[in-house]
Write an enzyme that holds these catalytic residues in place. Structure first.
Site, PDB file in Angstrom:
ATOM      1  N   ASP A 264     -17.862   3.874  -7.361  1.00 29.55           N
ATOM      2  CA  ASP A 264     -16.828   4.353  -6.789  1.00 29.55           C
ATOM      3  C   ASP A 264     -16.741   5.961  -6.730  1.00 29.55           C
ATOM      4  OD1 ASP A 264     -14.501   5.157  -5.176  1.00 29.55           O
ATOM      5  OD2 ASP A 264     -13.386   3.487  -6.086  1.00 29.55           O
TER       6      ASP A 264
ATOM      7  N   TYR B   4       0.963  -1.236  -0.022  1.00 29.84           N
ATOM      8  CA  TYR B   4       0.092  -0.157   0.002  1.00 29.84           C
ATOM      9  C   TYR B   4       0.969   1.260   0.075  1.00 29.84           C
ATOM     10  CZ  TYR B   4      -3.746   3.177   1.097  1.00 29.84           C
ATOM     11  OH  TYR B   4      -4.743   4.194   0.960  1.00 29.84           O
TER      12      TYR B   4
ATOM     13  N   HIS C 166     -15.995   2.306  -3.371  1.00 33.63           N
ATOM     14  CA  HIS C 166     -14.610   2.101  -3.123  1.00 33.63           C
ATOM     15  C   HIS C 166     -14.059   0.807  -2.718  1.00 33.63           C
ATOM     16  CE1 HIS C 166     -10.636   3.409  -3.574  1.00 33.63           C
ATOM     17  NE2 HIS C 166     -10.262   3.599  -2.279  1.00 33.63           N
TER      18      HIS C 166
ATOM     19  N   SER D 268      -6.515   1.130  -4.638  1.00 31.65           N
ATOM     20  CA  SER D 268      -6.723   2.581  -4.111  1.00 31.65           C
ATOM     21  C   SER D 268      -5.042   3.186  -4.185  1.00 31.65           C
ATOM     22  CB  SER D 268      -7.279   2.670  -2.796  1.00 31.65           C
ATOM     23  OG  SER D 268      -7.407   4.006  -2.687  1.00 31.65           O
TER      24      SER D 268
END
Length: 696
Positions: free
Chosen positions: A637, A473, A669, A554
């Site tokens: 989203d 991430y 999302h 994301s």
């Protein structure tokens, strides 16, 4: 806020000439949706034909629908509440029970709202968001529901006694709203009041006080932020004797100005804008994100400070240090829970969880390390309800522990004691005998040691042939810790797949500086760290490029997109979910404007100079051999615009690369609105990775 955003008006003819895929920014445009449906059909035909797909999907759905999962709880007065989904209740149940009943193997629950029945009756695709109930009676709640899982919600007043929405009660149309109760007849509201009432990021800019029985248009302004802000907010503490109203605005994603309502006026709190403020009764706490100098004393970034609330309001700075970080120990981003008499600190110790209790006693803060499970992930939540007089659960809390191979266990604890009662245990969803997990370290381009976890299936050998998913991430000070996944167990580990979780810079594994060292001009460090982990996996023969796949969602989708473009030779597959990819226009799309504190402003030439070097959409080239790619996103989203994935897939297809694409119409999302959609999505993702990496 419109429910179907179109391409921003700022898209000029020049931009259109440079970007032939701007039309894919029209979220509900018929041409764009037809394009998505065609890609969906193609991807499903390929991936659903992978041997074992139907069996994997069924196993994933069984895990998600399993009725022995731990019901997470929030306490309100005499009850604990939970939102629950299973095979029978696909949209879910908002329900409650007592703590005594919850202790039982099969507790009896009271249903507060049956979302499936509500969606059917109102002919809406409702997805649960939240409920904000007025203390201490908790008989009236503002319930937030979204259409299809979007961040934007419809907010309506609900009567818990009558089990019905209040006719003529408080109600807000669909928007990214925020509400809190001032009293039974007054709300503090931030929503779309009309022109210029929302920020450029799409969140509330104006906070108003709204009286029952009056039109929303007559609500009076309490606070106004700037259009360039991320959002404005208001929160009310209903603790008897300590009631306070805190109002403020986030000037960017990491900086906030806080005001206290006193005598009808807002008084600004003189605290660092990047410090996280919290409070309990007569104490205020600051979690520092940068060094704070007071006189000759420097409080280092990552510290937790305490001061009496009234002293803070008077401008005093006689802070007590509740927690100080070390090179390997840090406080989690949301690492504090409060009982009446204790602070519970969730501490990361080389990325593993530790629990400490801190109590103010006889003029000093006394610290005690709690004998808790180690070395996985700990999650602590106080059960104290400050609005309850003489609360019998004043110092009670629940503690959740899990690691890669150990299912979650939920304990009931009492601050001040190491004794715990096991409340619930998650089922074992896969056979872990013979498996192991370990922490290793890679060396990044600039010499920084980067930790990562490896989860080894039974019988795995270091011969370079293991199908391996590398997950990362690397943003917003979010830490990647060990966790138990029945989904990976049934769809990956049981087939012999290896999982690697990287703790790259940009995250919060070693405190705020681990995050800020990889933001804006230094964002490339996240990508260098991730590539270094990949190289280390290959050097150790845990896997090899053709068997190594990377996965992120994301900000993690941006991560894998950037690394794919920069180091395509390292990987055999890329799974890129709900991603940011067009970093030239990200700030113009939906909530993107709120993230410039992380990435920078592409409209500024000096900042675009560094962003342009890693922005995947602008750096994709024809004639380069890239790994196989699957992009996944959701039409609903409204946080990260689906155009990022759409446009990237379209450009790669135009250039002749191997690309699959799947867009769920619902899901927000999170990518899916219910367990069935989640099982379908993840079965497609695992099928893609296995087909690409196993050689089968």
């Amino acid at each position: 806020m419109p429910t179907t955003p179109t391409a921003p008006a700022t898209a000029s003819a020049t931009a259109a000439a440079q970007d032939p895929y701007l039309w894919l920014e029209e979220v509900q445009g018929e041409r764009a949706l037809n394009w998505a449906r065609e890609r969906n059909a193609q991807s499903q035909s390929v991936l659903e034909a992978v041997p074992g797909f139907a069996d994997t999907k069924a196993k994933l759905l069984a895990v998600l629908d399993n009725k022995s999962q731990i019901p997470t709880i929030v306490r309100r007065g005499a009850y604990v509440e939970n939102f629950w989904r299973d095979a029978t209740n696909k949209r879910g149940l908002w329900r409650r029970t007592t703590l005594e009943e919850y202790r039982k193997a099969e507790p009896k629950w009271e249903t507060l709202i049956d979302l499936d029945a509500l969606a059917t009756a109102e002919k809406e695709n409702w997805v649960w968001s939240s409920a904000d109930c007025l203390a201490p009676d908790y008989t009236r709640c503002m319930v937030s529901l979204s259409r299809g899982g979007a961040d934007a919600t419809v907010v309506r007043e609900y009567d818990l006694v009558k089990r019905e929405f209040v006719a003529g009660g408080f109600s807000l149309p669909e928007a990214k709203s925020q509400v809190d109760w001032l009293d039974a007849d007054t709300l503090l509201v931030g929503t779309d009041f009309g022109p210029v009432s929302m920020t450029k990021s799409g969140y509330a800019r104006v906070i108003k006080q709204w009286k029952r029985g009056t039109p929303l248009a007559q609500a009076t302004v309490l606070f106004e932020g700037a259009e360039a802000d991320v959002s404005s907010f208001a929160t009310v503490d209903h603790t008897p004797g300590f009631k306070r109203v805190v109002v403020g605005h986030s000037t960017d994603f990491f900086n906030t100005e806080n005001f206290v309502l006193q005598g009808g006026k807002l008084v600004r709190l003189d605290i660092p804008s990047d410090a996280a403020l919290s409070w309990q009764r007569d104490w205020a706490f600051l979690q520092l994100k940068s060094d704070l100098v007071v006189g000759k004393t420097t409080y280092v970034s990552g510290s937790m400070l305490a001061i009496k609330w009234d002293a803070l309001l008077r401008g005093e700075r006689n802070f007590d240090v509740v927690f100080a970080p070390t090179a390997t120990r840090s406080l989690g981003r949301d690492g504090i829970a409060m009982t009446r008499d204790y602070l519970l600190l969730d501490i990361l110790d080389n990325v593993a969880g530790r629990l400490e209790e801190v109590r103010f006693d006889k003029g000093a803060w006394v610290r005690r390390t709690v004998d808790a499970p180690f070395p996985g992930k700990l999650g602590t939540k106080s059960l104290h309800d400050a609005s309850v007089k003489d609360d019998p659960l004043a110092n009670a809390y629940v503690l959740n522990y899990a690691d890669f191979l150990t299912p979650d266990s939920l304990y009931l604890g009492q601050a001040g004691s190491d004794k715990r009662e096991l409340l619930k245990s998650r089922p074992k969803f896969f056979e872990a005998d013979g498996m192991r997990a370990e922490q290793l370290f890679a060396t990044s381009k600039d010499g920084t040691r980067v930790p990562y976890f490896v989860v080894w299936p039974k019988g795995t050998k270091t011969d370079g042939s293991n199908p391996t998913i590398l997950y990362g991430y690397g943003g917003y000070q979010i830490s990647m810790q060990p966790s138990y996944s029945g989904l990976y167990g049934n769809a990956w580990f049981n087939k012999g797949g290896v999982l690697v979780v990287a703790n790259i810079r940009g995250g919060g594994e070693f405190g705020p500086q681990w995050h800020t060292s990889a933001t804006k001009a230094n964002k490339q460090r996240s990508y260098d760290d991730f590539a270094a982990v990949a190289e280390d996996l290959i050097a150790r023969k845990i896997t090899s490029p053709k068997h190594l796949g990377i996965y992120g969602g994301s900000n993690g989708g941006l991560l894998v997109g950037a690394v794919m473009v920069q180091r395509p030779e390292l990987f055999g597959a890329v799974l890129c979910a709900v991603p940011l990819l067009d970093m030239k226009r990200y700030h113009l799309l939906l909530a993107g404007n709120s993230w410039m504190a992380e990435y920078g402003d592409p409209d500024k030439a000096d900042e675009w100079a560094w962003i342009s070097k890693y922005s995947p959409y602008q750096n994709m080239k024809a004639g380069v051999k890239y790994p196989k790619v699957l992009f996944t996103t959701s039409t609903r989203d409204d946080r990260v615009h689906p155009a990022h994935a759409r446009k990237m897939a379209a450009r790669m297809l135009e250039q002749g690369h191997s690309v699959l694409y799947y867009e769920n119409i619902e899901g927000g999302h999170g990518g899916a609105a219910d367990n069935s959609q989640r099982a379908q999505l993840q079965a497609l993702q695992f099928a893609f990775m296995w087909k690409a990496l196993s050689g089968n």
